[in-house]
Design an enzyme around this catalytic site. Structure first.
Site, PDB file in Angstrom:
ATOM      1  N   ARG A  99       1.266   9.893  14.159  1.00 28.43           N
ATOM      2  CA  ARG A  99       0.860  10.475  12.878  1.00 28.43           C
ATOM      3  C   ARG A  99      -0.019  11.696  13.123  1.00 28.43           C
ATOM      4  NH1 ARG A  99      -2.064   6.462   9.403  1.00 28.43           N
ATOM      5  NH2 ARG A  99      -0.059   5.539   8.925  1.00 28.43           N
ATOM      6  N   PRO A 126       2.846   2.440  12.276  1.00 32.68           N
ATOM      7  CA  PRO A 126       3.463   3.741  12.576  1.00 32.68           C
ATOM      8  C   PRO A 126       3.162   4.193  14.012  1.00 32.68           C
ATOM      9  CG  PRO A 126       2.396   3.798  10.440  1.00 32.68           C
ATOM     10  CD  PRO A 126       1.987   2.504  11.085  1.00 32.68           C
ATOM     11  N   VAL A 179     -11.494   2.988  14.067  1.00 37.63           N
ATOM     12  CA  VAL A 179     -12.732   3.637  14.519  1.00 37.63           C
ATOM     13  C   VAL A 179     -13.922   2.689  14.364  1.00 37.63           C
ATOM     14  CG1 VAL A 179     -14.351   5.538  14.104  1.00 37.63           C
ATOM     15  CG2 VAL A 179     -11.886   5.968  14.058  1.00 37.63           C
ATOM     16  N   GLY A 222       3.004   1.361  -3.043  1.00 38.82           N
ATOM     17  CA  GLY A 222       2.050   1.477  -4.163  1.00 38.82           C
ATOM     18  C   GLY A 222       1.611   2.925  -4.341  1.00 38.82           C
ATOM     19  N   LYS A 223       1.274   3.570  -3.235  1.00 37.55           N
ATOM     20  CA  LYS A 223       0.820   4.972  -3.313  1.00 37.55           C
ATOM     21  C   LYS A 223       1.973   5.897  -3.680  1.00 37.55           C
ATOM     22  CE  LYS A 223      -3.612   4.832  -2.009  1.00 37.55           C
ATOM     23  NZ  LYS A 223      -4.747   5.370  -2.783  1.00 37.55           N
ATOM     24  N   TYR A 275       0.832  -1.205   0.000  1.00 40.85           N
ATOM     25  CA  TYR A 275       0.000   0.000   0.000  1.00 40.85           C
ATOM     26  C   TYR A 275       0.869   1.258   0.000  1.00 40.85           C
ATOM     27  CZ  TYR A 275      -3.706   3.202   1.629  1.00 40.85           C
ATOM     28  OH  TYR A 275      -4.614   4.236   1.762  1.00 40.85           O
ATOM     29  N   ASP A 276       1.827   1.327   0.959  1.00 41.97           N
ATOM     30  CA  ASP A 276       2.658   2.535   1.091  1.00 41.97           C
ATOM     31  C   ASP A 276       3.464   2.803  -0.180  1.00 41.97           C
ATOM     32  OD1 ASP A 276       1.761   2.000   3.613  1.00 41.97           O
ATOM     33  OD2 ASP A 276       3.716   2.017   4.587  1.00 41.97           O
ATOM     34  N   ASN A 287     -13.846  -0.606  14.072  1.00 40.41           N
ATOM     35  CA  ASN A 287     -13.702  -1.751  14.989  1.00 40.41           C
ATOM     36  C   ASN A 287     -14.194  -1.406  16.386  1.00 40.41           C
ATOM     37  OD1 ASN A 287     -12.649  -3.497  13.142  1.00 40.41           O
ATOM     38  ND2 ASN A 287     -10.675  -3.772  14.147  1.00 40.41           N
TER      39      ASN A 287
HETATM   40  P1  NAD Z   1     -12.707   1.950   0.667  1.00 36.60           P
HETATM   41  O1  NAD Z   1     -12.027   0.646   0.764  1.00 36.60           O
HETATM   42  O2  NAD Z   1     -14.003   2.146   1.390  1.00 36.60           O
HETATM   43  O3  NAD Z   1     -12.959   2.355  -0.855  1.00 36.60           O
HETATM   44  C1  NAD Z   1     -12.141   1.943  -1.907  1.00 36.60           C
HETATM   45  C2  NAD Z   1     -13.046   1.612  -3.083  1.00 36.60           C
HETATM   46  O4  NAD Z   1     -12.222   1.230  -4.193  1.00 36.60           O
HETATM   47  C3  NAD Z   1     -13.990   0.451  -2.808  1.00 36.60           C
HETATM   48  O5  NAD Z   1     -15.286   0.782  -3.248  1.00 36.60           O
HETATM   49  C4  NAD Z   1     -13.385  -0.697  -3.629  1.00 36.60           C
HETATM   50  O6  NAD Z   1     -14.352  -1.647  -4.020  1.00 36.60           O
HETATM   51  C5  NAD Z   1     -12.770   0.055  -4.784  1.00 36.60           C
HETATM   52  N1  NAD Z   1     -11.668  -0.664  -5.444  1.00 36.60           N
HETATM   53  C6  NAD Z   1     -10.598  -1.246  -4.846  1.00 36.60           C
HETATM   54  N2  NAD Z   1      -9.799  -1.807  -5.769  1.00 36.60           N
HETATM   55  C7  NAD Z   1     -10.372  -1.554  -6.993  1.00 36.60           C
HETATM   56  C8  NAD Z   1     -10.024  -1.887  -8.324  1.00 36.60           C
HETATM   57  N3  NAD Z   1      -8.927  -2.595  -8.614  1.00 36.60           N
HETATM   58  N4  NAD Z   1     -10.865  -1.478  -9.323  1.00 36.60           N
HETATM   59  C9  NAD Z   1     -11.979  -0.778  -9.044  1.00 36.60           C
HETATM   60  N5  NAD Z   1     -12.358  -0.450  -7.795  1.00 36.60           N
HETATM   61  C10 NAD Z   1     -11.560  -0.829  -6.780  1.00 36.60           C
HETATM   62  O7  NAD Z   1     -11.645   3.042   1.153  1.00 36.60           O
HETATM   63  P2  NAD Z   1     -11.805   4.581   1.482  1.00 36.60           P
HETATM   64  O8  NAD Z   1     -11.542   4.771   2.912  1.00 36.60           O
HETATM   65  O9  NAD Z   1     -13.056   5.133   0.881  1.00 36.60           O
HETATM   66  O10 NAD Z   1     -10.545   5.166   0.693  1.00 36.60           O
HETATM   67  C11 NAD Z   1     -10.666   5.732  -0.596  1.00 36.60           C
HETATM   68  C12 NAD Z   1      -9.306   6.202  -1.091  1.00 36.60           C
HETATM   69  O11 NAD Z   1      -8.747   7.141  -0.164  1.00 36.60           O
HETATM   70  C13 NAD Z   1      -8.277   5.074  -1.231  1.00 36.60           C
HETATM   71  O12 NAD Z   1      -7.509   5.311  -2.389  1.00 36.60           O
HETATM   72  C14 NAD Z   1      -7.416   5.211  -0.005  1.00 36.60           C
HETATM   73  O13 NAD Z   1      -6.119   4.743  -0.235  1.00 36.60           O
HETATM   74  C15 NAD Z   1      -7.457   6.714   0.226  1.00 36.60           C
HETATM   75  N6  NAD Z   1      -7.207   7.016   1.649  1.00 36.60           N
HETATM   76  C16 NAD Z   1      -8.169   6.767   2.589  1.00 36.60           C
HETATM   77  C17 NAD Z   1      -7.902   7.030   3.932  1.00 36.60           C
HETATM   78  C18 NAD Z   1      -8.929   6.797   5.000  1.00 36.60           C
HETATM   79  O14 NAD Z   1      -8.619   6.999   6.174  1.00 36.60           O
HETATM   80  N7  NAD Z   1     -10.148   6.414   4.695  1.00 36.60           N
HETATM   81  C19 NAD Z   1      -6.651   7.532   4.298  1.00 36.60           C
HETATM   82  C20 NAD Z   1      -5.694   7.735   3.311  1.00 36.60           C
HETATM   83  C21 NAD Z   1      -5.990   7.494   1.992  1.00 36.60           C
HETATM   84  N1  UDP Z   2      -5.802  -0.526  15.871  1.00 36.73           N
HETATM   85  C1  UDP Z   2      -6.165  -1.022  17.108  1.00 36.73           C
HETATM   86  N2  UDP Z   2      -7.234  -1.856  17.178  1.00 36.73           N
HETATM   87  C2  UDP Z   2      -7.985  -2.185  16.079  1.00 36.73           C
HETATM   88  C3  UDP Z   2      -7.613  -1.662  14.821  1.00 36.73           C
HETATM   89  C4  UDP Z   2      -6.505  -0.827  14.759  1.00 36.73           C
HETATM   90  O1  UDP Z   2      -5.522  -0.749  18.138  1.00 36.73           O
HETATM   91  O2  UDP Z   2      -8.958  -2.945  16.239  1.00 36.73           O
HETATM   92  C5  UDP Z   2      -4.651   0.402  15.818  1.00 36.73           C
HETATM   93  C6  UDP Z   2      -3.609   0.068  14.748  1.00 36.73           C
HETATM   94  O3  UDP Z   2      -2.640  -0.824  15.258  1.00 36.73           O
HETATM   95  C7  UDP Z   2      -3.034   1.446  14.443  1.00 36.73           C
HETATM   96  C8  UDP Z   2      -4.207   2.396  14.664  1.00 36.73           C
HETATM   97  O4  UDP Z   2      -5.143   1.688  15.475  1.00 36.73           O
HETATM   98  O5  UDP Z   2      -2.023   1.771  15.362  1.00 36.73           O
HETATM   99  C9  UDP Z   2      -4.902   2.834  13.378  1.00 36.73           C
HETATM  100  O6  UDP Z   2      -5.167   1.661  12.632  1.00 36.73           O
HETATM  101  P1  UDP Z   2      -6.012   1.685  11.282  1.00 36.73           P
HETATM  102  O7  UDP Z   2      -6.001   0.311  10.735  1.00 36.73           O
HETATM  103  O8  UDP Z   2      -7.320   2.349  11.512  1.00 36.73           O
HETATM  104  O9  UDP Z   2      -5.215   2.684  10.325  1.00 36.73           O
HETATM  105  P2  UDP Z   2      -3.659   2.897   9.983  1.00 36.73           P
HETATM  106  O10 UDP Z   2      -2.787   2.023  10.821  1.00 36.73           O
HETATM  107  O11 UDP Z   2      -3.548   2.573   8.542  1.00 36.73           O
HETATM  108  O12 UDP Z   2      -3.434   4.320  10.307  1.00 36.73           O
END
Ligand code: NAD
Ligand code: UDP
Ligand code: UDP
Length: 321
Positions: A273, A270, A186, A146-147, A143-144, A188
């Site tokens: 953050r 991490p 959140v 990849g982005k 993911y990291d 969970n």
């Molecule tokens: P989410 O998982 O709810 O939504 C992602 C959507 O993309 C889903 O509807 C999924 O079905 C679709 N998808 C995944 N792979 C696909 C593919 N190969 N082809 C077509 N559709 C595909 O996640 P989200 O929280 O809504 O996040 C949306 C975007 O924002 C993501 O790119 C994520 O990396 C980015 N983002 C979200 C957060 C967050 O906290 N929610 C933080 C940082 C970045």
């Molecule tokens: N986390 C936790 N309990 C859970 C899910 C997540 O303590 O049931 C922790 C996780 O280890 C991380 C933080 O909460 O330190 C945020 O996790 P999340 O998966 O929401 O996002 P990210 O780690 O990608 O920021």
């Protein structure tokens, strides 16, 4: 305008689509329903200006649009680690295809990047100039990294092909419509508190995150898309909490009786953050407006109604894609 939202059936994408539809745009939603669901866009399905296409962005597609919000990618560690190679394909091949599309039709392209590009940061809070501390071979790397490649692709398409890009680095975002089985902290904690089972805190809960309510985030994305700055721009709420504090807040709000259970900390989690949002303030006139408690109240109410509704069958809850 005709606007493409990839990942539009997901959590953030569906909130973004609500705003775009209310502004009168024509919206094309592209999703493979891996972590998204049709019910998130149900209210627009019969609308003449809305189109839902089941499509995997790792395959090319030809469409005619003016703007592209590129959000398709699973965001929860549980889901992006389930098939890490697919996560990389989505971020690299998927983003390449969407940039190729943007180039062909001269659409403005916004990438939903992430605070994960900073990895386990050595600088706190994180400004956009910070280049990050990312493990290339860990379980979060699909993911990291990849982005990070997705950002590189966006800037190379801009330099090489004049694609009009915007890059948002999104920090932890929460709100209604997160899946019950999403796996992020959140959702969970709220689901666990509502079900009266112990809140699972990973590690000792001293790691921190900063939580942004989804309406604030969507507002930031739209300002970035329609402004003049390419980015990258951090979008997140600077309010920083330890995970144990978050557990205690949710415990107090939902169910003071519920226990906290400590579980092992996942690899490469991490430690701290927090976004530095100076750039977003200056460039976009943006800052979050919804305090954590208010946002949590709305999110808890949404989970409460879904978990108690008759059609939320156990299968729905556990396996919703
Ligand atoms: P989410 O998982 O709810 O939504 C992602 C959507 O993309 C889903 O509807 C999924 O079905 C679709 N998808 C995944 N792979 C696909 C593919 N190969 N082809 C077509 N559709 C595909 O996640 P989200 O929280 O809504 O996040 C949306 C975007 O924002 C993501 O790119 C994520 O990396 C980015 N983002 C979200 C957060 C967050 O906290 N929610 C933080 C940082 C970045
Ligand atoms: N986390 C936790 N309990 C859970 C899910 C997540 O303590 O049931 C922790 C996780 O280890 C991380 C933080 O909460 O330190 C945020 O996790 P999340 O998966 O929401 O996002 P990210 O780690 O990608 O920021
Ligand atoms: N692409 C797409 N839709 C389009 C235009 C391009 O899916 O409308 C894909 C295309 O199939 C290619 C990728 O985007 O895999 C990159 O396109 P580009 O034109 O930049 O590169 P090329 O096709 O020359 O390799």
């Amino acid at each position: 305008m005709r606007i493409l939202v990839t990942g539009g059936a997901g959590f953030i994408g569906s909130h973004l689509i609500d705003r775009l539809m209310l502004e009168g745009h024509e919206v094309v939603c592209l999703d493979n329903f891996y972590t998204g669901h049709k019910r998130n866009v149900l209210k627009w399905l019969d609308h003449p200006y809305f189109e839902l296409i089941r499509h995997d962005i790792t395959e090319p597609i030809r469409l005619e649009v003016d703007q592209i919000y590129h959000l398709a990618c699973p965001a929860s560690p549980v889901h992006y680690q389930y098939n890490p190679v697919k996560t990389i394909k989505t971020n690299v091949i998927g983003t390449l295809n969407m940039l190729g599309l943007a180039k062909r039709v001269k659409a403005r392209f916004l990438l939903a990047s992430t605070s994960e590009v900073y990895g386990d940061p050595e600088i706190h809070p994180q400004p956009e100039e910070y280049r990050g501390n990312v493990n290339t071979i860990g379980i979060r790397s699909c993911y990291d990294e990849g982005k990070r490649v997705a950002e590189t692709l966006a800037f190379d398409y801009h330099r090489q092909n004049n694609v009009d890009i915007r890059v948002a680095r999104i920090f932890n975002t929460y709100g209604p419509r997160m899946q019950e089985n999403d796996g992020r902290v959140v959702s969970n904690f709220i689901v666990q508190a509502l079900q009266g089972i112990p809140l699972t805190v990973y590690g000792d809960g001293s790691q921190t995150r900063s939580f942004c309510y989804v309406s604030d985030l969507v507002d930031g994305l739209m300002r970035l898309m329609n402004g003049d700055h390419l980015g990258p721009v951090n979008l997140g709420n600077p309010g920083e909490y330890t995970i144990l504090e978050l557990a205690q807040v949710i415990q107090a709000m939902v169910n003071p009786e519920v226990q906290v259970r400590f579980k092992p900390l996942p690899q490469d989690d991490p430690k701290r953050r927090q976004p530095d949002i100076t750039r977003a303030r200056e460039w976009l006139g943006w800052e979050p407006t919804v305090p954590l408690k208010d946002g949590l109240e709305r999110t808890i109410a949404d989970f409460q109604s879904r978990l108690s509704s008759a059609d939320a069958t156990p299968t729905d809850r556990v396996n919703s894609y």
